[in-house]
Design a protein around this motif. Structure first.
Motif, PDB file in Angstrom:
ATOM      1  N   VAL A 108      48.661  47.383  42.402  1.00 12.95           N
ATOM      2  CA  VAL A 108      47.431  47.176  41.631  1.00 12.95           C
ATOM      3  C   VAL A 108      47.737  46.466  40.309  1.00 12.95           C
ATOM      4  O   VAL A 108      47.052  45.515  39.930  1.00 12.95           O
ATOM      5  N   ASN A 111      48.587  42.943  40.884  1.00 13.70           N
ATOM      6  CA  ASN A 111      47.587  42.276  41.717  1.00 13.70           C
ATOM      7  C   ASN A 111      48.185  41.749  43.026  1.00 13.70           C
ATOM      8  O   ASN A 111      47.979  40.607  43.419  1.00 13.70           O
ATOM      9  N   SER A 164      46.734  50.679  47.324  1.00 10.34           N
ATOM     10  CA  SER A 164      46.627  49.601  46.338  1.00 10.34           C
ATOM     11  C   SER A 164      45.756  48.466  46.868  1.00 10.34           C
ATOM     12  O   SER A 164      44.988  47.855  46.109  1.00 10.34           O
ATOM     13  N   LEU A 168      42.391  47.112  44.961  1.00  8.93           N
ATOM     14  CA  LEU A 168      42.231  45.702  44.611  1.00  8.93           C
ATOM     15  C   LEU A 168      40.940  45.131  45.176  1.00  8.93           C
ATOM     16  O   LEU A 168      40.270  44.311  44.538  1.00  8.93           O
ATOM     17  N   GLU A 171      38.055  45.660  42.846  1.00  9.56           N
ATOM     18  CA  GLU A 171      38.038  44.927  41.579  1.00  9.56           C
ATOM     19  C   GLU A 171      37.946  45.870  40.376  1.00  9.56           C
ATOM     20  O   GLU A 171      37.028  45.800  39.570  1.00  9.56           O
TER      21      GLU A 171
END
Length: 241
Positions: A108, A111, A164, A168, A171
């Motif tokens: 996370v 990203n 994770s 993601l 958002e």
């Protein structure tokens, strides 16, 4: 790692009611989202809307995810199935926690995600792997025993990437990201301890009965079938999505 089990040919074809109920529950009772390594829709909306540091909220979300994460619980059940000493249980659960925490936080924060269907299918197969290990399949088939500690750590990494990837997709706000992620991870570990405690209590009672060795092999067959079911659901979703 595990004791010799009775001859498979002598085992009953149907396991005890607890494990028959387990497979039926995984197959039919849970909604579609339960098959995925997902966060509930209501929690998803909350994650998307908030910003800033919300430690208690993310602590609660992490614990809730772990306690209701059927893939996590099945894998943990497989890991501790033949572990009797608390020292051994602590080592294996710690390896799983290290793997899970590392990839969840790193995935996370940096990203980096993996397709949710693919990673969730791998998570389902991790349950299959552990069930086969408990059944002594690798020694019979290949003549060697894989490193169970390394496998637990590696599959811990996979379970972390599963979460994770979902976070993601939702958002999460970068405002307060690191403290919120740390709080979420602490919640996950609290949830893991709660789930582990319940599993150990149930296993402790079962191990004191003659039915444990009688049905241990069949219980792992049921667990393996549940893992294949979870993996198949995700693979189907990947091709249909």
């Amino acid at each position: 790692m595990h004791p010799e089990l009775p001859n498979p040919a002598a085992r009953p074809a149907i396991t005890g009611p607890i494990f028959a109920a387990l497979l039926a529950a995984v197959a039919f009772a849970f909604p579609g989202e339960a098959f995925a390594h997902a966060v509930a829709e209501g929690d998803k909306g909350y994650i998307q809307e908030i910003s800033g540091v919300h430690l208690m909220s993310f602590l609660y979300l992490g614990a809730k995810h772990m306690v209701t994460g059927y893939d996590h619980i099945l894998f943990l059940l497989g890991v501790i199935f033949f572990l009797y000493r608390m020292k051994d249980i602590g080592i294996y659960v710690s390896l799983f926690a290290i793997g899970h925490s590392t990839t969840m936080l790193a995935g996370v924060y940096f990203n980096f995600g993996i397709n949710s269907y693919i990673i969730d299918a791998i998570i389902g197969l991790s349950i299959v792997y552990k069930a086969l290990d408990n059944m002594g399949a690798y020694q019979r088939w290949f003549g060697f025993q894989p490193d169970t500690k390394a496998a637990t750590l590696i599959f811990g990494f996979c379970h972390g990437f599963g979460l994770s990837s979902k976070i993601l997709d939702y958002e999460i706000s970068p405002d307060g990201l690191l403290p919120n992620l740390l709080a979420f991870n602490v919640g996950v570990e609290i949830g893991q301890l709660l789930a582990l405690g319940a599993i150990l209590i149930a296993m402790g009672f079962w191990r004191r009965t003659p039915s444990f060795l009688k049905y241990a092999y069949t219980a792992n067959v049921v667990m393996m079938a549940a893992g294949f079911l979870l993996a198949g659901y995700q693979i189907t979703g990947y091709f249909l999505a």
